[in-house]
Every structure is written in structure tokens, then in C-alpha cells.
Write an enzyme that holds these catalytic residues in place. Sequence first.
Site, PDB file in Angstrom:
ATOM      1  N   ASP A 185       0.816  -1.201   0.000  1.00 60.62           N
ATOM      2  CA  ASP A 185       0.000   0.000   0.000  1.00 60.62           C
ATOM      3  C   ASP A 185       0.853   1.256   0.000  1.00 60.62           C
ATOM      4  O   ASP A 185       0.346   2.361  -0.133  1.00 60.62           O
ATOM      5  CB  ASP A 185      -0.945   0.013   1.206  1.00 60.62           C
ATOM      6  CG  ASP A 185      -2.350  -0.426   0.822  1.00 60.62           C
ATOM      7  OD1 ASP A 185      -2.539  -0.794  -0.364  1.00 60.62           O
ATOM      8  OD2 ASP A 185      -3.237  -0.397   1.679  1.00 60.62           O
ATOM      9  N   ASP A 329      -9.810  -8.502  11.163  1.00 61.52           N
ATOM     10  CA  ASP A 329      -9.605  -9.945  11.340  1.00 61.52           C
ATOM     11  C   ASP A 329     -10.741 -10.594  12.125  1.00 61.52           C
ATOM     12  O   ASP A 329     -11.390 -11.515  11.651  1.00 61.52           O
ATOM     13  CB  ASP A 329      -8.249 -10.208  11.994  1.00 61.52           C
ATOM     14  CG  ASP A 329      -7.897  -9.208  13.074  1.00 61.52           C
ATOM     15  OD1 ASP A 329      -8.821  -8.498  13.526  1.00 61.52           O
ATOM     16  OD2 ASP A 329      -6.728  -9.133  13.466  1.00 61.52           O
TER      17      ASP A 329
END
Lengths: 1285, 281
Positions: A185, A329
Amino acid sequence: MIDFLHRMLDGGEARLGVKRSLLHAAIALIGVAAIWSVASVPLTPGEQAVFASITIGIFLLVNRFPGRRVTVFLIVLSGAVSLRYIVWRVTETLEFSSFLQGILGTGLALAEAYAVVVMVLGYVQIAWPLDRKPVPLPDDPAEWPSVDVYIPSYNEDLSLVRTTVLAALAIDWPPDKMKVYILDDGRREAFRDFAVSCGAGYIIRPDNAHAKAGNLNHAMGQTDGEFICVFDCDHVPTRAFLQMTVGWLVREKRMSAIQAPHHFYSPDPFQRNLAAGEHVPPEGNMFYGLVQPGNDFWNAAFFCGSCAVIRRTALEEIGGFAVETVTEDAHTALKLHRKGWHSAYLRLPLAAGLATERLILHIGQRMRWARGMLQIFRLDNPLFGPGLKLGQRLCYLNAMGHFLFAIPRVVFLTAPLGYLILGQNIIAASPLAILAYAFPHIFHAVATNSRIQRNWRHSFWSEIYETALALFLVRLTIVTLLSPRRGKFNVTDKGGLLENGYFDLRAVYPNLLLALVLLLGLGIGLFCLFFRHNDELTFEALLLNSIWTTISLLIVLAALAVGRETRQIRRQARIRARLKLSIWLPDGRVIQGITNDVSMGGCSLRLDTREEVAAETGLLIDVDVGPETVLLQGRVLQSESGSLQVDWLPRTIAEEAAVARVVFGRADAWIEWDSFPIDRPLRSLIHVLVSIRGLFRPPVRVPKQDVAAMAAAAAAAAAPVAAAPSGGKLARQTLVVQPRRAALQRTLAALAVLLLVAAGGAQAQTKPAVGAQAPTAAQPSGTDLRPPPGPVPFLLPSPGSPTSTSSALAPQPATQTAQSGSPAGPTRRLVLTLRQLGVQGPMTMRGTSAIQGVLFGIRSDEVVTAAQLTLEGATSPSLMPEFSNITVTLNEQYIGTIPVDRDVPTFGPVAMSLNPVFFQDSNRLNFRFTGRYTPDCNDPMSGLLWATVSDTSVLSLTLERLPSPRLLSRLPLPFFDQRDKQPLVLPFVLPAAPGNDTLGAAAIIASWFGQQADFRGATFPVAAQPPPEGNAVVVLAGREAPEGVSLPPVNGPTLALVPNPNDPLSSLLVVAGRTGAEVINAATALVLGSHTLGGATAMVQTPVVPERQPYDAPAWINTDRPVRFGELVDANQLQGTGYAPGTFHVPFRTAPDLYTWRKRPFRADIHFRAPPGPVVDVATSRLDVGINGLFLRSYSLAPSAGPLDWAFRQLGFDEGPQAAGTAIPPYMVFGQNDLGLYFDARPLHRGDCTAIPEDLHMSVDPDSTIDLTRAYRFDRQRKRAGARC
Amino acid sequence: MPLICFASPKGGVGKTTLAANVGGELTRAGYRVVAMDLDPQNSLRIHFGDPLQDTSFYAAGLVRRGSWRDSLRRTPSGVDLLPYGQTDHAAALALGAALADDPALIAGPLDDMLIDPAIAVVVDTAPGPSAALSAVLPLTDLLVTVLLGDPTSISLIPMIESGRAYGRATVSALGRAPGSASAERHGFVLNQVDLRTRLGPPLASAASRHLGNRLLGVVHRDENVGEAVAAQRLVAEYLPGSRAAQDIKVVARVIAARLASGNNIAFAPAPRVTRQAQAVS
């Protein structure tokens, strides 16, 4: 345990009948009532003190016994005592005489109630941690799934990421099935260049939306692996990671993800900064050692963002990784569970990373976790919403509720100040009463948790962990609960250096203030205690509150000490490891040694000799890391009487990857992650107190230039190749650089020619046997899966070790294409009808038994080179052609489909060619019928749904002979192959005028083979010369060998395998001796001890043949004791799939002179397992038992369960198989018998439009017995009768 | 009882070094070892610390049919040595011719030695074909072919496998007939493998892949070996921590295991007491 879990998951409460539900509800009510009465019975403080002593006494007594059930009992005890405390607090100690008092008192009571709730939830969560073991992968690596390994990064240093990428590339997995991608990123050119140079893939995206989750989702769209494995860029995997984890996902199709622990090889801030830190387990161990296994028990283990493998289809079903919250997550896992996917947790340290370096970073990370968890708590509360089981809801609730700890924690710490500073009596009870109620509550909580947490967390350290964070989280908790959609993803910074120790004010200022306030309160308390005249009650209250404040102050001081950062100047954390190595000195001498520790920068090692090596000497170091040895370049930093400090000098990426394999890649690198002492609360308390001392130690300062020099040296050693990264950025776009596997390879072309010449002579040997055992997870073998990267690090099989050499020979795939250059063996054509393959009659498939199949074997010395299947049969004329067909599979590989024609119900002959690659040693040819007679609702039990495949259908095979290894240990192979169902024909080669002994020996061997041939029948033609083709047995006494047979020296009873001179692919079994007696000995040794033989030639000892007993023939069933079915047949033959899996046969033989009376029958104790009620209609399903075709009895599949069975099952007692005893009439037992067991199950009729469960499994327990001990032998009976006369 | 013969079609591969050092390792492991030198270079004795001017002999005197027991010399390593003896060109040729005529010259004494089940006989031979080698091979329990980790040696492997190197009959008797997978009685050792060269690692791994379990072990190139010879000692005595000593130990262990598992041979370390008793006698 797994069984229990499955019942929890699959069966659920639904299948319990109403009656039983009521019963269980009643039992539960009684239990709750009992606990409530314990909790609420009013007692005076004195009586309560007695009660407290009793419970503590019970604990101390019971705690001496190990076992999980004892733990559960102690948990219930602790829960009851705590409940009693909180009931007392709420009902008797709240007073509202002033507004302030009401607020403070209620607040404290609420905080305590929270603590008790979280404690109870925690008990539920970790009461029964599931110790899951890895599941092996399929034997053939070709069946392993493809995996995409994602390594997301945003702003981390390349030096940190490159180790992870190199280690990920070194994971043992078929190279064409694993792709490693860096998801950058940060869009950094240096990262792209690195990815290209090491052969990893590289993916960037046009925006940074949704941080890590968005990054992963974007990458998912660009790749296509079946599974996705995520590693944070600082979690370095070991080479075993995928082989250990993926097995579960392959086996369990509804398992969405498997998580492995996050292990940190560097100390966390608590371990590093606290004086006693190195003696206690790291903070994360509690979660990964206990909480996740506990979650796993409830099928609630959740994804932790890294070190996990996830199924792509599962992710796609929930729309990718969750993006709504900053903890993507846990939220992803929650969504998966809501959709009914399972998850798993494997408590094996398969990857390791850097812990957060400093307290302030740790706080930042935990603030993100807290924010994310509270966001989920608010936005997608696990208590509500669809799809979760109660256990899962509780586990998720605890995971999220845990992060509400900040406010209660602050309340606890400051509560005594309400009395000391504000003068409010916030607990309206006498101090002695408080003690009598609170002490047992605290004692049980601490002691029970200590028992559960063992070596995963030590007592009282949770207090420090929470206190260090609490004040930071107060505001965040409130803000997030009120407005959950705020907040952004922050990246935890790791891998930093700390030149000087310092006191990180940013990280501790709230606690510093708190400490000052507590100090003030304590001062007031002590002042009042000593200098005021108090009545007894006030004195006690002052004393109690002062002690409480002191405890608070100690905890806060310990938390402050964490902010006292110690200096950290070594960039590469050193990892303790004992690895054998040898060093290659420049003068040509090579010396052995062993490492003390290793790091990416270098290692410290100890030589076996006291060799002095000058500093700066260049070395070649050959490190033994188990399955391979790795060669590294190094340079000596210092040397002192055999102890060396060495720096690695990797010159290429391949060499750097080799360093990573040594340091991080070893499968056993982190086994010591849980090697901490078992918790002892008092010792742990001392550790906490000692840790405070660190707050007051003098600072250590290092001269500035030293620091710079060391840091520079460390940095230079860390990544010489990575030096001078281009700081450029890539444009905002989607860019996918595909991984390039060959990047780490280089070969020396000239060598290939030379070795081809060398290999030519023995080419035939490397021809693979079909279904050859491929290397499996147990021995990760770099040789097969990955070519050696570069010319320097290479794989040298350890000499003489059969595993490594055989694995070096094994890697060729089981296809025939590889053999084009070798001479082809003789071929033969085999045409078999399905009836010859063992089918009893036409195979009829119905709606409820859609699969029919036939099992057949291929001889191990033959390989299928071509195959064709010609099918005939019929299908129901009522079927709708577009929805109906018969699909043919071989070993689950698709072969072809037979369409349905309404006008012509019969089909065939239809010819299908089979890919020879699909054949294995033992094969299953399956026919699966799919049918519909109306478009809408089909009744699966309708008689209109049928199809048959005729048993005259033909399978024609072209088989090619393979050279069979001539090893005595493989006998009776290649002479007799169990898989071959044809009659055995084995020629015997005997001398022209054989003596009696020679004939006797031949007879012994022939009877041995004949006994093994069993139902197939056997013929043994006799000849004087070896047959022109095929195997044979040569029996000879003396030395006159048949012409052309090269015999080994015969110096005694000898067994040997030699090539047939007329047919080099075939073998002759030579049974020889110098005299006739020796030949007999050799034959006897072969028959009695063939399993102890080895090699191609053996001179055997005269076997000791025990004296024969009456009725000891091995084929006869033992009548002295009950005999297990498992001794009579293979356990596999006692299980089957489908509603009517066919008859299970248990054949047994006995002498025909058994005798007993009509009323005194033989017994068979049969145990069986069948699916429970909701799957099959237990009322009409049954197991029929018969002998020799005579029906004996029928047993219902309905479980004969008592009222307590449910309760026992919930407590984890395993439910045994169902039992059935059968009397066998003695007149039915002849010489050869066949006990037949036939399951006939019916699906529960739920109406037309519901699917019925398929692929049921039913089995008869191999521990079932048949008991003929009641029989008398006829001859004994006669003797007895004679004696009586 | 077992006879281990070190041979090679190529010279200078380290047969003598390996024979001496493997003999030493077997002795350390508790076996009683007789090392017999059949190479006219007479260099086996150097490894055992024999003075260079020593003129004792055994093989050179075979034609005289003396008793081998009289020539046996107990060395400091514990190995019993039968040196070749100092000889000249003509005498060596004559001995060769005598052995070609009557292999029993050497087979007889060897048979005699092999009767004692506690004795392992290690024979070092001259490079290439020789009458002595032909005489010894039929009695051999384990033939160890020593090769270097270099291209020339590797290129000899097909020749050895085809039987041209030692005689077809011999090789087939040793269970290494072409096309047979058995490798019971013929093993290879790769000597002086050098990991620092570009060719070393791939050659070694390719050879080991090709030879499979016929490869008894790999000895890496280690200057300690040369130094040990110069010091007239076995490598394991000169520098136990050296790589070569370790590698040779592994080879010896594999050889012992191979002999023990060849189950027509009862081969196990003699009890310590016996060994000492023999040493005393």
C-alpha cells in the site's frame, strides 16, 4: 473430543426430543437453583467467614488432583463464590444516603459485576482448550491445493519485509501451487524491485481505502489460489507452515480458516523493561496458548490478521475481508461463523515476528484493537444476529467485552480514594464483612485462574498489562461506544532502534498522575490512621482502604516501570538455537561446531576444538538445519578459544534467502515458545514487586558515537543487498507483478550432460511406481519441492540416511510421460467385467443411494498405460433428461457422464477412455446417479428414481510391467500381490530328480503362497528351467543351479531374489541349501519369518518351530477367548457409506468338530456406530445380523439412551458405540463361516421438497467380538464321556 | 569375519586414507580390525604412525607363504596392521604374476583370518586392475569404491556399474548386476567434495541422487586430512573436531550397519574384555 465438538456443531439441540429437552431443562434448573441458593443464603459475617474457610479448604484439597473435570469443578466453585459476593454487594451494601455516595457505590458495584461476568465468560471460554493436532495432507502433492501467500505492507522498512518474503518463498509446498505476493500500500519502487529480484509477486492498488482489509480484498481479485495465507510483514513463517495447517482445510470442507499463534521472538515491552520480565510468559501467550484453543473448542477460534490460512470460497461468500471496523480480522471471522463456516486454531508456533518495541507503540496497537472490537460490539453484536451457536456468542462476547476493561479497571484502582479523599463510604458494610465476602471471591478467582493458566500467564501480570493501558482507553471506550463509526487504522511500527534508555512520558503520563493521586490518598489514610483518634470501625475502614490504595499504587508503579524503556541497540534479535555446523577456513581446514544463537545478522558459535581464528577471516559455514544443510558466507568478528562471533555476508538474494532459512525457516525454530515455568501465585507476586525496582535504577548511557557506530554496523550487516533503496514511489494504479519461480535458481548446464551419461545405466530404476509414496508433512523435504536456490546453498543428503536419498529419487510425478527415454517393459491387456471385479449383480442406484462403486487393485509391479470402460445399463424412463445422468468417476476423478433418454431406457455399450494417470494401487470406480422426475419437488425415496449399471460392463486395461525391487522384506511381493484378484499361477523350478527334502521344501512354500492366495485359488506348475516370462520359485539342494541363474554363494540355508535370466524384469525366489535339510530350513524360515528378512540375499538361521498344539492352525478362529472382528477382517471393511452400505462380511473358519447344546449358543457381541436421529429415521432403520446366509436378528438404530446421557455428553464423556448381543445357533457354525452384518437405514421423511443427507457413514466396531469359548471339541467330549463310563 | 575391500579404478582418490581411518573408527567402535595393505606403495602404514624406515612386510612376502600372524603389528590406534613391505618394481610384478597364477596365495590367509568372527579385515588395494584385487574380490563382503567429487570420477560411475572396472562376474556376485536394485555388497564413498567450488555441490548432490543408498557417505575436502597424514596419525586422533573426522565416522557407521544388516554375517563389536585380552596376548 472432536467427536463431541461435531455433535455440538452438527446435531445441536434440535435433535433432542421434547421429552429429553424437558428433562435437561429440569436438570439445569436444579443446578442453577443449587448455585443460587449457595449464592444467596444470608449469613452473618462470622458465618460467612466460616463458609469462606470451607470453600478455600475445599479448593486447597481438590486442587491437588490433576484433570480437566477437577478444573471444571473448581470453576463452578469459583463462580458460585463470586456470585455470592456480587449478590451480597448488590443486595446489602449499596446505600444512597448522599448522591455522591450513590454514584460511587453503584459505579464500584457495576465494575465488580462486570469483572465477575467477564471472569465467568472467561471460564466458559478456556475451561476446555482444544489441543488440535495437525492433519496430514494427501500423499500425492499433486492433490494439494493452491495457496496465495499475501504479505501486506504499508510503511514498514524493506529490511523487515524482505526476511518475511524470503522465508515465505522457502515454505515447503509444490512451487507451482504457491504464489507469494507483496501487497504494497506504500507503492514503493524499492519493494517492487525487490519482489522482482526474489521472484515474489507484487500487487498495488489505486487507493488506500479500508487499509489492510481493503488491500487484501483488492489482491483477492487479482489472484486465484484456493486458499489465502496472510502474513503480516513482520511475521516470518517457518518452512512447515502450510504443510502443518492446510491439512485441516483439505479434510474439513466447511472449515473456513485455520489460525496459528503469533509468536514473538523479541521481548515485548513488559518483558524487556520490567526487571522480572524475562521470567514470565509474554503477554500474547495467554491469548494464543489458552484463549484461542478455548475458543476452538466452541468453534469460535478467530482469525488474527496474520499467520492464518483462509478458504477463498468462504471469503467470497461474505464479500471478502470485513471493512466496517478497524479490526478486520475478528470481524471477518465473526461473519464467517455467522454463515455457518467453521474455524480452527493450531497451537503450533509456525511463524515468529517482532514484538512491538516500545510501550507507546504497544498502547497504540491496543487502542486500535479496543476500538475495533468495540466497533464490532456495537455494529455487529455477537449476542444478536443470525447464525451463531451459544458457545460462539459467549466467546465473541468475551473477546469484545474484554476491551471494556478500562473503566472498571480505573474504578478499582481509585475506589479507596472515595473514602480516603472524598470521605464517602461506598461499600456499606463493616470491613470485616467485606473481608469475609471479598477475600474468598478474590482467592478463588486468582487460584482457579492460576490453575488454568499454568505456563501461559502468571498471576497478577494481567493487572499490569491492563493498568498500563487503562487510562488511555477510557476516553476511547466511551467515544467508540457512542459513535462506533469513527476511527482509522493505524499501523503498528516495529523494528525500531532505541539508542538510549529513557522514560517515555507520552506512554505513562496518565499513570504518573494516577500514582500521585494514589500517593496523596495513601498519605491521608496513613495520617488519619496514626495521628487521629479513631473508633474501631473507622480504624478498620482506614486500614482496609489504605491497604487497598497501597495495592493500587504498587500495580500503577509496576505499570509505570514499563515506560522506563531500556536501550535496544541490536537491530537483529538473536535467537537461541543449537545448530550443528562446520566452518571452512581459508587454509582448507574444516572444523565442526555448534551455534549458540543465530540472527539475520550473524551467529555466535562454539567450535569442537579450541581453534583461534583471526578476526576478519572470511569463512564458509555449512549449517545443518535438519532436512538439509545450508551453506553461508561469513566473516569472523571475534574469536576466543573456540568461540566465534560471525557475521553473515550474503552477496545475493539467494544467499540472503539461505540465511533466512537458517534463522527463521526451521520447522522447529520456535518450539520453546511455551517453555515458561508453571505459575505459582506467590512467586509471581514477588516478580511483580521486584519489577517496580526497575523504576528507580540509574540510567545507562552509551557514548553517542558508539551508538551510531553500532547501529550503522548492524544496519550494514542486516541488508547489504538492500543498501541504497530507491526512494521512488509508483503511481496510484492497479499493478500486478506475477511471481516468477525461477528467480532463485541457477543451474550449471554443462553438468546435466555429464550426469545424464552417468545416469543412463540405471534409468530403469527411476521409473516410478504408480502411487509411489510421496514425501509428506512429517519430513519436509526441500529436495522435491524446491530446486536449490543458486549454486552455493545446496542440498546434500546426509550420507546413509535412507529418507533423504529416497526422497531425492521420488520427485518424479506419477505419470508415464517421464519415461519416454527408457526401454518399455512388456505389456499385457486385461479385460475384466465388473462382475470379475467383485460386483455381485447389476448395480442399482436409487434416490437415497445415489453412489455405487467397485473397488479393484492394480499389481504393484504393473502400471496402467491405457484403459477403457465400456458400460451398459438402464435408467428409469420417468427421468427428466436435463436434470438426470450417471456420472462415472475413478478415484474421485471425473471420467464421463451417461445421459438419460426417456425413449430408450437402456444405454450402452458406452465406451469411455480413462486417463491412466488416475489409477492408483487400489482404485474405486464410482457411479453417481443424479435424477429428477419432476422439475419441482422430488421425493428422494420415490421408486421412479433409479438407474442400473450392468455387471457385464467391461473394464479393459493395458498394463506395463515395471521392474520390481528385489527385496526379501517385500515378500510375498512380487510373486503374489494381494491386490490381484486373479488366481495365482506360480511356477516352481526343481532339479530333474528332486529329493524328498526338496519336494518337502517346495510343498512348504507352495502351501504358504496358497494360504495367502485364499479365495483366488492357486496353481503351481513345475518345470526344470526358469519360465520364459514371469516370476518363479527355485528350490535346490546343493550347488547345481539351473542354467543361466546366477546364484549367490550358498553356505547354509539361503533365501535370495535373483533376476529371471529369461525375463530380466521378473524375479526368481531361490530357496537353497547345501543339503536337503538346509533347504527345508530355508523354506521354513521363509514361511515363519518372512517379515524379518531384508536385502536381496539372506542366509537364515534354523527357525525354532514351537511344538504344535491341537487346533492351533493359524486360519482357525481361536476358541479359547472371544475374538475381535478386527483380527478377522480389516477395519476398513467394517465401514461403509450410504443408507444401505451393503453387507459387511466377517468370515471365520474353525474345525468342524465344535460341539455344544441347542440352549447354549455361541455369542457375538456387536458394537456399531450409525448417524443419529435427525439424519436417519432411527425408528425404521436397523442392523441385520446373519450367519451363512441365515437371518439371525435385527437391531434398531435408535439409541438406547438413559436420561443422564445428554448431561454426560455435555460434560465431554465420549458416547460409546451402540451394542447388540447376538446368539449364534451352534448348528449354523460349520468349517467355513461368514457372519454378515447389513445396515438398512432409511432417511427421515421430511416431505418431498427437502434434500436428504447423503454420504452417511456407518460402521461396525472392530472391537466387536465373536465368542466360541462355550464350544467343546468333539474329541475331548468323547474322552470325557469315556472317563465317565 | 567380514572383509571390507577399498578399491577404485582411479588413483589418488584416498583409498588408503579411507581404509586406514575407517579401520580406526571401527576399532574405536569396538571391533577388532586387521588392516591389510596390498598396494606396493606401502603407504597404509604411514597413517598408523609406522616409522618410514620400517622394513617389516607381509604382502611382499606372500610368495614365501609365511604366517600372517607373525607379520601382524599392533599399532597405537589399536588396528592390527599387515604392511605391504618395501619392494621394487620387479618384485611387485612377480608377486602380481604369482597371484594371477594362484589366487589362493592371498585367499588362503584371508580365509584363515575370516574364520574368527570377531575380526574385521580391511584391505587396501592398488588403483585400477590388479591381480591382488581379483584374488580378494570373491571373498569380499563389502566392496567400497572410493571416488573423488570431481567430474573425472563421476564419469567413471557407468564403467563401474557395467562391471568393466572390476570384472563382470565379480560385480554380479556382489549383487550389483546391471538392472538390479540391490546394493548390498558394493558401496561408494565420495571423497574430497569441495563445497567452495562451483562444481562441488551440484556434482555431489547429483551423484548422491544417482547412487541412492549405494552411497555410503561423503567426505568433504579438509586440509586436516593432509595434516593428519603428515603427523602420521589418523584424522580422528589428529583433530577429532574436524569435518573430515566427522564424515569418516559417519562412513564407518554406515559400513558397520550395512555389514550387520547383511544378515548372513554375524558382525557385532567384540566385548570390550575380549579386546583387551587380545591386546594383552
